[in-house]
Write a protein that holds these residues in place. Sequence first.
Motif, mmCIF file in Angstrom:
data_model
loop_
_atom_site.group_PDB
_atom_site.id
_atom_site.type_symbol
_atom_site.label_atom_id
_atom_site.label_comp_id
_atom_site.label_asym_id
_atom_site.label_seq_id
_atom_site.Cartn_x
_atom_site.Cartn_y
_atom_site.Cartn_z
ATOM 1 N N LEU A 1 63.672 -19.225 -92.601
ATOM 2 C CA LEU A 1 62.408 -19.029 -91.880
ATOM 3 C C LEU A 1 62.601 -18.218 -90.608
ATOM 4 O O LEU A 1 61.767 -17.367 -90.253
ATOM 5 C CB LEU A 1 61.786 -20.388 -91.546
ATOM 6 C CG LEU A 1 61.331 -21.233 -92.749
ATOM 7 C CD1 LEU A 1 60.889 -22.617 -92.294
ATOM 8 C CD2 LEU A 1 60.203 -20.535 -93.480
ATOM 9 N N ALA A 2 63.704 -18.467 -89.888
ATOM 10 C CA ALA A 2 63.959 -17.755 -88.636
ATOM 11 C C ALA A 2 64.136 -16.269 -88.885
ATOM 12 O O ALA A 2 63.641 -15.432 -88.116
ATOM 13 C CB ALA A 2 65.194 -18.333 -87.939
ATOM 14 N N LYS A 3 64.842 -15.911 -89.958
ATOM 15 C CA LYS A 3 65.032 -14.497 -90.278
ATOM 16 C C LYS A 3 63.723 -13.851 -90.726
ATOM 17 O O LYS A 3 63.475 -12.681 -90.458
ATOM 18 C CB LYS A 3 66.083 -14.362 -91.376
ATOM 19 C CG LYS A 3 67.499 -14.645 -90.894
ATOM 20 C CD LYS A 3 68.481 -14.796 -92.035
ATOM 21 C CE LYS A 3 68.682 -13.514 -92.781
ATOM 22 N NZ LYS A 3 69.745 -13.639 -93.796
ATOM 23 N N LYS A 4 62.879 -14.625 -91.399
ATOM 24 C CA LYS A 4 61.622 -14.083 -91.912
ATOM 25 C C LYS A 4 60.609 -13.842 -90.796
ATOM 26 O O LYS A 4 59.911 -12.824 -90.791
ATOM 27 C CB LYS A 4 61.050 -15.044 -92.949
ATOM 28 C CG LYS A 4 59.744 -14.574 -93.574
ATOM 29 C CD LYS A 4 59.264 -15.559 -94.634
ATOM 30 C CE LYS A 4 57.970 -15.084 -95.264
ATOM 31 N NZ LYS A 4 57.497 -16.038 -96.314
ATOM 32 N N TYR A 5 60.540 -14.778 -89.834
ATOM 33 C CA TYR A 5 59.487 -14.695 -88.823
ATOM 34 C C TYR A 5 59.984 -14.294 -87.436
ATOM 35 O O TYR A 5 59.207 -14.317 -86.482
ATOM 36 C CB TYR A 5 58.767 -16.054 -88.718
ATOM 37 C CG TYR A 5 58.032 -16.440 -89.978
ATOM 38 C CD1 TYR A 5 56.955 -15.689 -90.436
ATOM 39 C CD2 TYR A 5 58.413 -17.565 -90.716
ATOM 40 C CE1 TYR A 5 56.280 -16.033 -91.596
ATOM 41 C CE2 TYR A 5 57.747 -17.923 -91.871
ATOM 42 C CZ TYR A 5 56.675 -17.152 -92.300
ATOM 43 O OH TYR A 5 56.004 -17.500 -93.447
ATOM 44 N N HIS A 6 61.248 -13.915 -87.309
ATOM 45 C CA HIS A 6 61.771 -13.558 -85.987
ATOM 46 C C HIS A 6 60.955 -12.412 -85.390
ATOM 47 O O HIS A 6 60.617 -11.440 -86.080
ATOM 48 C CB HIS A 6 63.250 -13.156 -86.096
ATOM 49 C CG HIS A 6 63.930 -13.099 -84.769
ATOM 50 N ND1 HIS A 6 63.795 -12.021 -83.917
ATOM 51 C CD2 HIS A 6 64.728 -13.992 -84.129
ATOM 52 C CE1 HIS A 6 64.496 -12.254 -82.812
ATOM 53 N NE2 HIS A 6 65.073 -13.441 -82.923
ATOM 54 N N PRO A 7 60.615 -12.492 -84.110
ATOM 55 C CA PRO A 7 59.788 -11.460 -83.472
ATOM 56 C C PRO A 7 60.359 -10.058 -83.596
ATOM 57 O O PRO A 7 59.601 -9.083 -83.677
ATOM 58 C CB PRO A 7 59.742 -11.911 -82.003
ATOM 59 C CG PRO A 7 59.920 -13.389 -82.071
ATOM 60 C CD PRO A 7 60.865 -13.627 -83.198
ATOM 61 N N PRO B 1 57.468 -7.119 -84.910
ATOM 62 C CA PRO B 1 56.975 -6.769 -83.573
ATOM 63 C C PRO B 1 55.457 -6.740 -83.503
ATOM 64 O O PRO B 1 54.797 -6.152 -84.356
ATOM 65 C CB PRO B 1 57.579 -5.375 -83.342
ATOM 66 C CG PRO B 1 57.914 -4.847 -84.701
ATOM 67 C CD PRO B 1 58.257 -6.036 -85.521
ATOM 68 N N GLY B 2 54.932 -7.425 -82.496
ATOM 69 C CA GLY B 2 53.491 -7.436 -82.290
ATOM 70 C C GLY B 2 52.721 -8.366 -83.198
ATOM 71 O O GLY B 2 51.492 -8.421 -83.127
ATOM 72 N N ASP B 3 53.406 -9.121 -84.034
ATOM 73 C CA ASP B 3 52.741 -10.032 -84.973
ATOM 74 C C ASP B 3 52.700 -11.428 -84.347
ATOM 75 O O ASP B 3 53.678 -12.168 -84.364
ATOM 76 C CB ASP B 3 53.501 -10.059 -86.304
ATOM 77 C CG ASP B 3 52.746 -10.821 -87.396
ATOM 78 O OD1 ASP B 3 51.890 -11.657 -87.053
ATOM 79 O OD2 ASP B 3 53.028 -10.586 -88.582
ATOM 80 N N ALA B 4 51.537 -11.788 -83.790
ATOM 81 C CA ALA B 4 51.391 -13.067 -83.103
ATOM 82 C C ALA B 4 51.536 -14.239 -84.068
ATOM 83 O O ALA B 4 52.082 -15.283 -83.713
ATOM 84 C CB ALA B 4 50.032 -13.134 -82.395
ATOM 85 N N GLU B 5 51.059 -14.086 -85.291
ATOM 86 C CA GLU B 5 51.141 -15.163 -86.272
ATOM 87 C C GLU B 5 52.594 -15.447 -86.658
ATOM 88 O O GLU B 5 53.007 -16.597 -86.797
ATOM 89 C CB GLU B 5 50.331 -14.789 -87.526
ATOM 90 C CG GLU B 5 50.252 -15.889 -88.585
ATOM 91 C CD GLU B 5 49.534 -17.132 -88.089
ATOM 92 O OE1 GLU B 5 49.796 -18.223 -88.644
ATOM 93 O OE2 GLU B 5 48.710 -17.015 -87.153
ATOM 94 N N ALA B 6 53.407 -14.368 -86.823
ATOM 95 C CA ALA B 6 54.824 -14.533 -87.146
ATOM 96 C C ALA B 6 55.564 -15.216 -86.001
ATOM 97 O O ALA B 6 56.408 -16.090 -86.209
ATOM 98 C CB ALA B 6 55.463 -13.177 -87.455
#
Length: 389
Positions: A30-36, A40-45
């Motif tokens: 999950l961390a690799k999938k949703y890391h900022p 970039p710029g994806d508030a939901e992620a």
Amino acid sequence: MAEQKRDYYEVLGVDRGADEAAIKKAYRVLAKKYHPDMNPGDAEAEKKFKEASEAYAVLTDPDKRRQYDQFGHAAFEGGPGGAGGFDFSGTDFGDIFGDIFGDLFGGGRSRSRSNGPMKGANLRTSVRITFEEAVFGCKKEIELNVKETCKTCNGSGAKPGTSPETCPKCGGKGQVMFTQQSLFGTVRNVQTCPDCQGSGKIIKEKCADCRGTGYIAMKKRYSVDIPAGIDNGQSTRMPGLGEPGINGGPRGDVLIEVIVGRHPIFQRQDFDIYSTVPVSFAVAALGGEVMIDTVDGKVIYDVKAGTQTDTRIRLRGKGVPSWRNRDVRGDHYVTLVVQVPDKMKPEAKELLRQFDELTGNSLNAAKTVTEQEQHANEGREGKKKKFWK
């Protein structure tokens, strides 16, 4: 109204009885999938990343996990994180982010390239052989562009009279450490030194012949043993003839893909061979011998009287040898197809008519049936007239 938090086990997608290794594995995904940095710029992620990190921080801490299992989210309300956040102090993200940043930026402790000996890359080529050569094996010659040690610098890559020097950037270690800022502070990562490419040495004055590589490319011919039983698309290996190793490592291998040509008669499936053999009408009816082509040469087969077309026979041990044991071979399956002559002399036709009369009169079968039906109909009509008189 505050947003309701999801169950930590549900967030990570693990069972309530999951051990630390399972929790860590789930969080890493999950961390690799949703890391900022990956979104970039994806508030939901970013929101999902923080949610997963919070779940990981709680479930990998025995005390916090015990409290959570007993009281749920209420166990941490009013804590140091306050109403707007969560306290991550004391949580070890080192291994996790070492892996993540290694994937994102080419470094990472578990992904870093060692400056020790490494095997060279493999070379690939192909060779064309016949069907029979694939069955029984053969020798073929191949030509490769290979790298040989430069005789001018003896493989050092440095101009004669000079030597490679210790890389000032990494101090000869072949690796450099860099830091990356994350949501949880500074994370240290290790990656291959960009100046020396992990060798720990740099060459200031390069050899003019090899341009600092230590190798000269040249064409060389090799004899390859193609094993008996190899099939189309399979490869054979020649160890130690590939690209040179790194930092004193062994050479790679050469992989030779085999392309087998089509055969006009035989077809292959695994270790069995299939073919079709024509049989004359006389041999099929009366029985007799036919000549069958196999990979071992011609063999004589005794066809039984009354053999029908598409009869399949089996020649044991006439197939393809096994890779593991050349004495073990597949079988050869032959389909017998009865041939009907398309050109016949008048005498032969007359004899065939006589043969037909003696074996059922099939030539007149349709005419006989039609006449019988006509006689039957006439008989029924006569009875009707007599009945109505």
